[in-house]
Design an enzyme around this catalytic site. Structure first.
Site, PDB file in Angstrom:
ATOM      1  CB  CYS A   2     -31.318  93.345  22.913  1.00  0.00           C
ATOM      2  SG  CYS A   2     -30.967  92.195  21.561  1.00  0.00           S
ATOM      3  CE  LYS A  61     -37.828  92.400  28.717  1.00  0.00           C
ATOM      4  NZ  LYS A  61     -38.367  91.414  27.760  1.00  0.00           N
ATOM      5  N   PRO A 105     -42.037  92.125  23.281  1.00  0.00           N
ATOM      6  CG  PRO A 105     -41.384  94.269  22.727  1.00  0.00           C
ATOM      7  CD  PRO A 105     -41.604  93.379  23.903  1.00  0.00           C
ATOM      8  NE  ARG A 135     -37.511  82.289  27.201  1.00  0.00           N
ATOM      9  CZ  ARG A 135     -36.823  81.478  28.002  1.00  0.00           C
ATOM     10  NH1 ARG A 135     -36.280  80.379  27.499  1.00  0.00           N
ATOM     11  NH2 ARG A 135     -36.668  81.766  29.274  1.00  0.00           N
ATOM     12  CB  ALA A 177     -36.845  89.188  16.701  1.00  0.00           C
TER      13      ALA A 177
END
Length: 393
Positions: free
Chosen positions: A123, A165, A38, A251, A40
């Site tokens: 995060c 994660k 995921p 990425r 954002a």
């Protein structure tokens, strides 16, 4: 324009030794063992569909908050949109309260047909960690276990596998991933994914693949590796060097949805298809824009597309005026005109292979709540404010 980059026929090669062809998460089979991370503002339904058109795997929705779901927050619920072609609906859930996490899993299963839930404890964003969430939370061992067990127990009646994660830890002095792996296993999680960086690193420096190998040896549940996978060959090398059961792609696929096509070929033991020409990349850009327009409406969809332009065109020789205009494109007709000005035969810039994409930044001290490191227990921490405005990251 075609919707996918054509795959040139090639003779199959023997399967790579030690490279799994599929991943089992409870009753869910992920073939090949490739998961879209995921991101954002990126991994909405349009981008997930675009990547899925290139190769199979598991494609996870943007991170959303458990409280947002339970309290029916408008922004959070608006992110729970899935394409008709998404046979397996996967959501990454962010939460700091076991009650809200459990209730959110029930809603995702009962109201949205979600088949897989991933819990985010990786995060590194300051607005998350300074309130005790994200990569900061695994330091609180008891709280982490309570959250994981709540999610697993809520998902069991629906047959939903729960994964988590995380990162290596807060920084090099406060590593949490080995304990987190054991806690996840004890809680009944189907797998754990590890980004081989600390929260302090953010996305800087090199990912520590040795940590992946250590975690794999430490737990019996499947381990997924994340960090510095820029090409299909990187994924195969990670699996062979660390023993992980699958990979998580972040990425590396920005502006390169065909990476999933290459990964599917590599995990099947086949030859990776040729690199796309600029014309084939332009076709992918057009398909991406159309999917965004279908999802959001043309005006909003094309504005959302703007951030992807530099990723798609990275390394290609494109006139400054055309490049700038693509970064401000506002409609499909305008996009078609600009794409027609590109040289369709220009080869892919091979110098870009294996190089980082997207955000990188520099290491920085992790923002934590006052006194956070004084106690590893974490069973009674008050983190009610840690989920406000976090959906999407």
């Amino acid at each position: 324009m075609t919707s996918t980059i054509p795959v040139a026929p090639s003779s199959a090669t023997p399967a790579f030794d030690g490279v799994p062809t599929a991943l089992r998460l409870g009753e869910l089979s992920v073939d090949p063992p490739v998961v879209l991370a995921p991101m954002a503002g990126v991994t909405n339904a349009a981008f997930r569909r675009l990547c899925a058109e290139q190769g199979a795997g598991l494609y996870v929705c943007e991170m959303i908050t458990s409280r947002g779901i339970v309290e029916r927050d408008e922004k959070t619920l608006s992110m729970l949109v899935f394409a008709d072609a998404e046979d397996v609906r996967s959501v990454q859930l962010y939460g700091v309260d076991p009650h809200y996490v459990g209730e959110a899993v029930k809603i995702l299963a009962g109201d949205y047909g979600v088949a897989h839930v991933d819990l985010n404890f990786g995060c590194p964003v300051p607005k998350v960690t300074r309130k005790g969430g994200g990569a900061a939370l695994p330091y609180k061992r008891v709280l982490l276990g309570r959250i994981l067990r709540a999610a697993v127990e809520a998902g069991e009646p629906y047959g939903i596998p729960v994964t988590m994660k995380t990162r290596k830890g807060i920084d090099d002095d406060v590593l949490t991933y080995l304990d987190a792996g054991r806690i996840a296993e004890d809680a009944g999680c189907a797998a754990i994914a590890l980004h081989g960086r600390t929260a302090a690193q953010h996305y800087a420096g090199a990912a520590d693949w040795d940590a992946l190998a250590r975690l794999k040896q430490h737990v019996s549940i499947p381990v997924l590796g994340n960090g510095d996978i820029w090409e299909a060959a990187d994924a195969v090398r990670m699996v062979r060097e660390t023993g992980v059961d699958g990979v998580v792609i972040g990425r590396g696929c920005l502006g390169r949805p065909w990476l999933f096509r290459d990964l599917a070929a590599a995990f099947a033991g086949g030859a990776v298809p040729p690199l796309p020409t600029l014309g084939e990349v332009a076709a992918m850009m057009r398909r991406h824009a159309q999917l965004l327009a279908d999802l959001m409406g043309e005006d909003r969809g094309l504005r959302d597309m703007r951030k992807h332009m530099a990723w798609y065109l990275k390394g290609f020789v494109v006139g400054q005026q055309v490049r700038a205009a693509l970064g401000m494109v506002s409609g499909l007709d305008e996009l078609d005109q600009l794409l027609s000005e590109l040289d369709p035969d220009q080869p892919f810039p091979v110098a870009e292979l294996g190089t980082p994409r997207g955000r990188q930044g520099t290491p920085r001290k992790v923002a934590l709540p006052a006194g956070w490191l004084d106690d590893q227990h974490g069973g009674d921490d008050e983190l009610a404010g840690a989920e406000i405005g976090i959906s999407g990251g």
